[in-house]
Design a protein around this motif. Structure first.
Motif, PDB file in Angstrom:
ATOM      1  N   UNK A 117      -7.337  61.749  72.286  1.00  0.00           N
ATOM      2  CA  UNK A 117      -6.224  62.443  72.572  1.00  0.00           C
ATOM      3  C   UNK A 117      -6.542  63.989  72.138  1.00  0.00           C
ATOM      4  N   UNK A 118      -5.911  64.935  72.623  1.00  0.00           N
ATOM      5  CA  UNK A 118      -5.625  66.283  72.230  1.00  0.00           C
ATOM      6  C   UNK A 118      -4.190  66.537  71.782  1.00  0.00           C
ATOM      7  N   UNK A 124      -8.257  67.138  68.107  1.00  0.00           N
ATOM      8  CA  UNK A 124      -8.587  65.918  68.644  1.00  0.00           C
ATOM      9  C   UNK A 124      -8.132  64.486  67.867  1.00  0.00           C
ATOM     10  N   UNK A 125      -8.014  63.525  68.395  1.00  0.00           N
ATOM     11  CA  UNK A 125      -7.460  62.322  67.657  1.00  0.00           C
ATOM     12  C   UNK A 125      -8.064  61.056  68.489  1.00  0.00           C
ATOM     13  N   UNK A 126      -8.086  59.918  67.762  1.00  0.00           N
ATOM     14  CA  UNK A 126      -8.622  58.830  68.454  1.00  0.00           C
ATOM     15  C   UNK A 126      -7.935  57.341  68.144  1.00  0.00           C
ATOM     16  N   UNK A 148       2.867  52.934  71.913  1.00  0.00           N
ATOM     17  CA  UNK A 148       2.643  52.848  73.393  1.00  0.00           C
ATOM     18  C   UNK A 148       1.941  53.973  74.187  1.00  0.00           C
ATOM     19  N   UNK A 149       1.075  53.841  75.095  1.00  0.00           N
ATOM     20  CA  UNK A 149       0.184  54.750  75.540  1.00  0.00           C
ATOM     21  C   UNK A 149       1.338  55.596  76.619  1.00  0.00           C
ATOM     22  N   UNK A 154       2.226  60.649  73.624  1.00  0.00           N
ATOM     23  CA  UNK A 154       0.806  60.282  73.695  1.00  0.00           C
ATOM     24  C   UNK A 154       0.250  60.384  75.174  1.00  0.00           C
ATOM     25  N   UNK A 155       1.274  60.113  76.016  1.00  0.00           N
ATOM     26  CA  UNK A 155       1.007  60.297  77.548  1.00  0.00           C
ATOM     27  C   UNK A 155       0.428  61.738  77.565  1.00  0.00           C
ATOM     28  N   UNK A 156       1.279  62.614  77.129  1.00  0.00           N
ATOM     29  CA  UNK A 156       1.051  64.007  77.284  1.00  0.00           C
ATOM     30  C   UNK A 156      -0.383  64.589  76.627  1.00  0.00           C
ATOM     31  N   UNK A 157      -0.422  63.959  75.427  1.00  0.00           N
ATOM     32  CA  UNK A 157      -1.700  64.158  74.570  1.00  0.00           C
ATOM     33  C   UNK A 157      -3.007  63.732  75.094  1.00  0.00           C
TER      34      UNK A 157
END
Length: 192
Positions: A117-118, A124-126, A148-149, A154-157
């Motif tokens: 993710x950004x 960044x993130x994992x 939830x993805x 989280x969907x935007x990132x």
């Protein structure tokens, strides 16, 4: 016949995208012909194991540089999950984890895939995909948690996902095994 074979080899050698086809039938992967170091992990079983691990770590505080249940960060949590559940050795940093495995599309996610993710507040993130639209990660506000993805944040990132396991999520290659054909490492700079 010899002339046809020679021509086929010459043509295949001139076409860099051409693949040579083997006449040897492929051997299906079964428990009897896999090594002890290459576990067969059905996707449902992998999801169950990942969820159990995530649940046992849930609530562990986020600690930058930590890697225990006293405190962990995101890449350490993903590293531990990949090693303990899938027998895959990952590097310690998110940036280096980004270079492992095969890039996959978001709509093809399977349990065990690593998601990057950004987010707005860090470069960044994992996290690790559990299945059923959920992933586990360690986050500064919540520690280790399952989310939830499709959550709007989280969907935007969402950035990219990588598959660590081969054969559609069924077989983990041992970390020490060298691939038969190695590719040159990418020298692409990722912007951090």
């Amino acid at each position: 016949m010899r002339y046809v074979l020679i021509c086929a080899f010459l043509i295949a050698g001139c076409c860099p995208g051409a693949a040579l086809v083997s006449t040897t039938p492929a051997t299906p992967v079964t428990e009897s012909n896999t090594s002890a170091n290459t576990p067969i992990i059905p996707s449902a079983d992998l999801e169950q194991k990942l969820r159990a691990l995530a649940a046992s770590w849930q609530g562990t505080p986020y600690v930058e540089g930590g890697s225990t249940q006293a405190g962990t960060d995101a890449p350490a949590f993903v590293q531990m999950a990949a090693n303990d559940i899938m027998d895959v050795s990952l590097p310690r940093s998110t940036a280096r984890q980004l270079g492992i495995g095969e890039e996959i599309q978001r709509d093809a996610l399977m349990p065990g895939d690593v998601i990057f993710f950004r987010p707005t507040n860090m470069p960044r993130h994992v996290g690790i995909y559990l299945g059923s639209g959920e992933f586990a990660h360690a986050w500064p506000d919540d520690g280790v948690t399952i989310v939830r993805l499709d959550d709007p944040y989280w969907s935007g990132a969402y950035w990219v996902a990588r598959r660590l396991l081969g054969q559609a999520g069924a077989i983990a290659a041992p970390a020490s095994q060298e691939p038969e054909r190695t590719q040159r490492p990418s020298r692409r700079r990722v912007g951090w």
